[in-house]
Design a protein around this motif. Structure first.
Motif, short mmCIF file in Angstrom:
data_model
loop_
_atom_site.label_atom_id
_atom_site.label_comp_id
_atom_site.label_asym_id
_atom_site.label_seq_id
_atom_site.Cartn_x
_atom_site.Cartn_y
_atom_site.Cartn_z
N CYS A 10 -2.67 1.13 -6.81
CA CYS A 10 -3.44 0.78 -5.61
C CYS A 10 -3.19 -0.67 -5.21
N GLN A 13 0.48 -1.15 -3.81
CA GLN A 13 0.63 -0.60 -2.47
C GLN A 13 -0.25 -1.34 -1.47
N SER A 14 -1.39 -1.86 -1.93
CA SER A 14 -2.25 -2.66 -1.06
C SER A 14 -1.57 -3.96 -0.65
N LEU A 73 -7.06 0.36 0.45
CA LEU A 73 -6.45 0.56 -0.87
C LEU A 73 -6.96 -0.48 -1.87
N ALA A 89 -5.49 10.23 -5.09
CA ALA A 89 -4.05 10.26 -5.37
C ALA A 89 -3.40 11.49 -4.72
N CYS A 92 -3.05 10.79 -1.08
CA CYS A 92 -1.95 9.85 -0.81
C CYS A 92 -0.60 10.56 -0.88
N VAL A 95 -0.22 12.42 2.37
CA VAL A 95 0.08 11.52 3.48
C VAL A 95 1.54 11.07 3.44
N HIS A 96 2.03 10.67 2.27
CA HIS A 96 3.41 10.18 2.17
C HIS A 96 4.42 11.30 2.41
N ASP A 124 9.05 6.63 1.80
CA ASP A 124 7.84 7.45 1.75
C ASP A 124 7.84 8.37 0.54
N TRP A 131 2.47 8.20 -6.92
CA TRP A 131 1.18 8.89 -7.08
C TRP A 131 1.34 10.17 -7.91
#
Length: 144
Positions: A10, A13-14, A73, A89, A92, A95-96, A124, A131
């Motif tokens: 997190c 990626q944040s 995030l 997770a 995520c 989404v990716h 992506d 994750w």
């Protein structure tokens, strides 16, 4: 019990999302040149001042959205509930994978982007794999 590595993934990626979002908001033209190259960037900047303003505003709002996602995030990284972490997770990953599918199916057909969509789709997929790796490791620990 919280998932091992959740905080690190997190936070990484944040940091990436906050940095990229801030750069997109304040250095729009430079980021477009860095991401697409001079030739494609000149095509993407628009031909009239009105078009250029609309494109710059759109890029700035995209950067603001990315910055906000990075901030979310950052906040989620401190949640200690293992069920929520697992749910987050999985979301995520979804989404990716959706973004990679979008890039392959739609951006790949646009002639102006060259092969940038492929690089972004691979990014992506790499984010989704981080994750997935976290989920697999947590499942393995859970059933051992």
């Amino acid at each position: 019990m919280s998932l091992p590595g959740f905080f690190i993934i997190c936070m990484l990626q944040s940091i990436v999302a906050i940095t990229c979002g801030a750069l997109m908001m304040f250095y729009t033209k430079e980021v477009i040149v860095l991401g697409h190259g001079h030739e494609i960037a000149s095509k993407l900047q628009g031909s009239t001042p009105h078009d250029q303003l609309l494109i710059q505003t759109s890029e700035s709002f995209s950067g603001l959205l990315l910055f906000t996602i990075g901030f979310v995030l950052f906040m989620v990284a401190f949640v200690k509930d293992g069920e929520f972490q697992s749910f987050f997770a999985k979301g995520c990953v979804l989404v990716h994978v959706s973004m990679a599918t979008w890039r392959v199916c739609f951006e790949g057909k646009l002639l102006g982007f060259g092969h940038e969509w492929l690089r972004q789709a691979l990014g992506d997929i790499a984010l989704a794999l981080s994750w997935i790796f976290l989920l697999v490791c947590s499942w393995r620990e859970k059933y051992d």
